[in-house]
Design a protein around this motif. Structure first.
Motif, PDB file in Angstrom:
ATOM      1  N   VAL A   1     -37.008  17.491  20.117  1.00  0.00           N
ATOM      2  CA  VAL A   1     -38.096  16.567  19.886  1.00  0.00           C
ATOM      3  C   VAL A   1     -37.865  15.932  18.430  1.00  0.00           C
ATOM      4  CG1 VAL A   1     -39.844  17.656  21.341  1.00  0.00           C
ATOM      5  CG2 VAL A   1     -39.598  18.526  19.097  1.00  0.00           C
TER       6      VAL A   1
ATOM      7  N   TYR B   1     -37.814  22.206  21.757  1.00  0.00           N
ATOM      8  CA  TYR B   1     -38.568  23.128  22.655  1.00  0.00           C
ATOM      9  C   TYR B   1     -37.926  23.529  23.892  1.00  0.00           C
ATOM     10  CZ  TYR B   1     -42.086  22.445  19.000  1.00  0.00           C
ATOM     11  OH  TYR B   1     -42.985  22.471  17.671  1.00  0.00           O
TER      12      TYR B   1
ATOM     13  N   GLN C   1     -53.495  20.285  11.951  1.00  0.00           N
ATOM     14  CA  GLN C   1     -54.146  19.318  12.647  1.00  0.00           C
ATOM     15  C   GLN C   1     -55.116  19.810  13.353  1.00  0.00           C
ATOM     16  OE1 GLN C   1     -51.352  16.977  15.400  1.00  0.00           O
ATOM     17  NE2 GLN C   1     -53.048  15.725  16.180  1.00  0.00           N
TER      18      GLN C   1
ATOM     19  N   HIS D   1     -52.876   8.599  10.838  1.00  0.00           N
ATOM     20  CA  HIS D   1     -52.911   7.454  11.943  1.00  0.00           C
ATOM     21  C   HIS D   1     -53.462   6.099  11.400  1.00  0.00           C
ATOM     22  CE1 HIS D   1     -51.333   9.442  15.372  1.00  0.00           C
ATOM     23  NE2 HIS D   1     -52.042  10.237  15.347  1.00  0.00           N
TER      24      HIS D   1
ATOM     25  N   PRO E   1     -46.530   6.940  16.384  1.00  0.00           N
ATOM     26  CA  PRO E   1     -47.229   6.961  17.692  1.00  0.00           C
ATOM     27  C   PRO E   1     -47.527   8.699  17.917  1.00  0.00           C
ATOM     28  CG  PRO E   1     -45.391   5.779  18.151  1.00  0.00           C
ATOM     29  CD  PRO E   1     -44.992   6.335  16.683  1.00  0.00           C
ATOM     30  N   ASN E   2     -48.572   8.902  18.959  1.00  0.00           N
ATOM     31  CA  ASN E   2     -48.775  10.160  19.452  1.00  0.00           C
ATOM     32  C   ASN E   2     -47.289  10.739  19.986  1.00  0.00           C
ATOM     33  OD1 ASN E   2     -51.739   9.399  20.797  1.00  0.00           O
ATOM     34  ND2 ASN E   2     -51.547  10.425  18.839  1.00  0.00           N
ATOM     35  N   GLY E   3     -46.911  12.056  19.666  1.00  0.00           N
ATOM     36  CA  GLY E   3     -45.952  12.491  20.330  1.00  0.00           C
ATOM     37  C   GLY E   3     -44.504  12.289  19.670  1.00  0.00           C
ATOM     38  N   SER E   4     -44.759  11.700  18.407  1.00  0.00           N
ATOM     39  CA  SER E   4     -43.445  11.081  17.867  1.00  0.00           C
ATOM     40  C   SER E   4     -42.701  12.022  16.933  1.00  0.00           C
ATOM     41  CB  SER E   4     -43.549   9.782  17.054  1.00  0.00           C
ATOM     42  OG  SER E   4     -44.594   9.939  16.168  1.00  0.00           O
ATOM     43  N   GLY E   5     -43.428  13.359  16.792  1.00  0.00           N
ATOM     44  CA  GLY E   5     -42.696  14.383  16.279  1.00  0.00           C
ATOM     45  C   GLY E   5     -43.510  14.552  14.628  1.00  0.00           C
ATOM     46  N   LYS E   6     -44.457  13.831  14.439  1.00  0.00           N
ATOM     47  CA  LYS E   6     -45.056  14.146  12.943  1.00  0.00           C
ATOM     48  C   LYS E   6     -45.322  15.723  12.595  1.00  0.00           C
ATOM     49  CE  LYS E   6     -48.363  11.263  13.997  1.00  0.00           C
ATOM     50  NZ  LYS E   6     -47.972  10.984  15.570  1.00  0.00           N
ATOM     51  N   SER E   7     -46.175  16.294  13.648  1.00  0.00           N
ATOM     52  CA  SER E   7     -46.674  17.592  13.443  1.00  0.00           C
ATOM     53  C   SER E   7     -45.503  18.714  13.364  1.00  0.00           C
ATOM     54  CB  SER E   7     -47.743  17.893  14.443  1.00  0.00           C
ATOM     55  OG  SER E   7     -48.914  17.125  14.457  1.00  0.00           O
ATOM     56  N   THR E   8     -44.625  18.307  14.246  1.00  0.00           N
ATOM     57  CA  THR E   8     -43.248  19.209  14.369  1.00  0.00           C
ATOM     58  C   THR E   8     -42.497  19.073  13.026  1.00  0.00           C
ATOM     59  OG1 THR E   8     -43.366  18.750  16.835  1.00  0.00           O
ATOM     60  CG2 THR E   8     -41.394  19.617  15.493  1.00  0.00           C
TER      61      THR E   8
ATOM     62  N   GLU F   1     -53.082  14.992   9.779  1.00  0.00           N
ATOM     63  CA  GLU F   1     -54.260  14.292  10.056  1.00  0.00           C
ATOM     64  C   GLU F   1     -55.684  14.796   9.435  1.00  0.00           C
ATOM     65  OE1 GLU F   1     -54.683  12.814  13.937  1.00  0.00           O
ATOM     66  OE2 GLU F   1     -52.559  13.088  14.420  1.00  0.00           O
TER      67      GLU F   1
HETATM   68  N1  LIG Z   1     -44.792  23.977  21.515  1.00  0.00           N
HETATM   69  C1  LIG Z   1     -44.462  22.711  22.169  1.00  0.00           C
HETATM   70  N2  LIG Z   1     -43.710  23.041  23.344  1.00  0.00           N
HETATM   71  C2  LIG Z   1     -43.214  21.974  24.006  1.00  0.00           C
HETATM   72  N3  LIG Z   1     -43.150  20.802  23.562  1.00  0.00           N
HETATM   73  C3  LIG Z   1     -43.791  20.624  22.382  1.00  0.00           C
HETATM   74  C4  LIG Z   1     -44.410  21.419  21.688  1.00  0.00           C
HETATM   75  N4  LIG Z   1     -45.099  21.058  20.469  1.00  0.00           N
HETATM   76  C5  LIG Z   1     -44.995  19.493  20.691  1.00  0.00           C
HETATM   77  N5  LIG Z   1     -44.109  19.699  21.681  1.00  0.00           N
HETATM   78  C6  LIG Z   1     -43.654  18.067  22.154  1.00  0.00           C
HETATM   79  O1  LIG Z   1     -42.793  17.645  21.006  1.00  0.00           O
HETATM   80  C7  LIG Z   1     -43.257  16.217  20.784  1.00  0.00           C
HETATM   81  C8  LIG Z   1     -43.701  15.932  19.475  1.00  0.00           C
HETATM   82  O2  LIG Z   1     -44.944  16.644  19.256  1.00  0.00           O
HETATM   83  P1  LIG Z   1     -45.989  16.442  18.001  1.00  0.00           P
HETATM   84  O3  LIG Z   1     -46.952  17.598  17.965  1.00  0.00           O
HETATM   85  O4  LIG Z   1     -44.934  16.832  16.873  1.00  0.00           O
HETATM   86  O5  LIG Z   1     -46.177  14.935  17.695  1.00  0.00           O
HETATM   87  P2  LIG Z   1     -47.263  14.286  16.799  1.00  0.00           P
HETATM   88  O6  LIG Z   1     -46.256  12.975  16.291  1.00  0.00           O
HETATM   89  O7  LIG Z   1     -47.722  14.922  15.786  1.00  0.00           O
HETATM   90  O8  LIG Z   1     -48.101  13.518  17.849  1.00  0.00           O
HETATM   91  P3  LIG Z   1     -49.747  13.252  17.485  1.00  0.00           P
HETATM   92  O9  LIG Z   1     -50.228  12.186  17.051  1.00  0.00           O
HETATM   93  O10 LIG Z   1     -50.396  13.394  18.965  1.00  0.00           O
HETATM   94  O11 LIG Z   1     -50.287  14.588  16.946  1.00  0.00           O
HETATM   95  C9  LIG Z   1     -44.177  15.800  21.804  1.00  0.00           C
HETATM   96  O12 LIG Z   1     -43.711  15.277  22.955  1.00  0.00           O
HETATM   97  C10 LIG Z   1     -44.846  17.250  22.421  1.00  0.00           C
HETATM   98  O13 LIG Z   1     -45.083  17.194  23.797  1.00  0.00           O
END
Ligand SMILES: Nc1ncnc2c1ncn2[C@@H]1O[C@H](COP(=O)(O)OP(=O)(O)OP(=O)(O)O)[C@@H](O)[C@H]1O
Ligand SMILES: [Mg+2]
Length: 271
Positions: free
Chosen positions: A18, A13, A83, A200, A37-44, A168
């Motif tokens: 990420v 990004y 999500q 989670h 964990p939150n922010g670890s990149g799962k949704s990405t 999730e």
């Molecule tokens: N559109 C975006 N622009 C900038 N950064 C992003 C964007 N989407 C996600 N991120 C960043 O990428 C990283 C991974 O985000 P992601 O949503 O994949 O986390 P996650 O593991 O699904 O977390 P959660 O458990 O909170 O859902 C995070 O640091 C987030 O801030």
């Protein structure tokens, strides 16, 4: 090949990476859990393997490069429960589920009865005429599940297994509906489809996951059977928090926070 597989996935990004070269594989017939964990990149990661965001590296679905799928072909092979989903218009529940039917390849002689069957499957029989925004959070989540189910109703198509990809899915559900959703996911996999779910809840992950992928800071730390992956050192490293997995014979592994009760209370009292 009946897999969703990804090799060397990098997602940026802006200047920030990420996902830093993630390898991932999920097999049809199995429930694959992605935790971390939150922010670890799962949704990405889920968006990258679903073709919803661009990534560098290779993704294949049933042995075929994701980029070679036309939109309608992809919609017929996999459905994604995001999500968060917002519905901007005052659609009825049946309208929302009908969107899944229209997007996918389910050939329904009687769409209304398929929509009703999907509603029954998620415990919302009779909700079809309600306006979506009048439902509770968990009810809305189950409507979205019914929508993606309608998109890929049959777990196997003539072009291979279909994939139910959920980010999730149980986050807003009560325990009965969490179990019902996980049972449904397992049945979908046992019928030949593939399931990939971000979770989670480590205990549900252990109970229902055939394969668990643990992520941290945009990388896969480890992947394998729940009892192999959910080890104290690995969990402490991934979640930065002491966790105590227990093996219960014939029941699998359960994870408890370590000595939560022994922790000294924070002092909130004013000086
Ligand atoms: N559109 C975006 N622009 C900038 N950064 C992003 C964007 N989407 C996600 N991120 C960043 O990428 C990283 C991974 O985000 P992601 O949503 O994949 O986390 P996650 O593991 O699904 O977390 P959660 O458990 O909170 O859902 C995070 O640091 C987030 O801030
Ligand atoms: Mg997420």
């Amino acid at each position: 090949m009946s897999t969703v597989s990804a090799t060397g996935i990098v997602v940026r990004y802006g200047a920030n990476a990420v996902l830093h070269g993630v390898d991932f594989v999920a097999n049809a017939g199995e429930v694959t859990i992605v935790a971390g964990p939150n922010g670890s990149g799962k949704s990405t990661l889920v968006k990258a393997i679903s073709g919803e965001i661009a990534s560098s590296g290779a993704v294949s679905v049933n042995g075929r490069d994701l980029r070679t799928y036309k939109g309608w072909q992809l919609a017929a092979q996999r459905a994604v429960l995001a999500q968060e989903t917002t519905v901007a218009f005052p659609f009825t529940v049946a309208d929302v589920i009908g969107l899944g039917l229209a997007a996918g390849a389910t050939r329904a002689a009687n769409p209304a009865s398929l929509i009703e069957a999907a509603l029954e499957r998620v415990g919302l029989a009779g909700f079809g005429a309600r306006r979506i925004h009048t439902l509770s959070g968990g009810e809305r989540q189950r409507v979205q599940l019914a929508r993606v189910l309608c998109q890929i109703w049959e777990p196997v198509s003539d072009t291979g297994p279909r994939w139910l990809i959920m980010d999730e899915p149980v986050a807003s559900l009560d325990i009965r509906h969490q179990i019902a959703l996980m049972d449904l996911a397992r049945d979908y996999a046992r019928a030949g489809g593939g399931v990939i779910a971000v979770m989670h809840d480590l205990n549900l992950s252990a109970m229902y996951g055939d394969h668990v992928v643990l992520m941290k800071s945009g990388r896969v730390v480890t992947a394998g059977r729940p009892e192999a992956v959910l080890q104290p050192e690995t969990l402490a490293h991934v979640f930065a928090c002491p966790l105590h997995p227990n093996m219960i014979p014939e029941r699998g592994v359960f994870v408890l926070p370590q000595s939560a009760l022994a922790r000294p209370a924070l002092a909130f009292a004013a000086e």
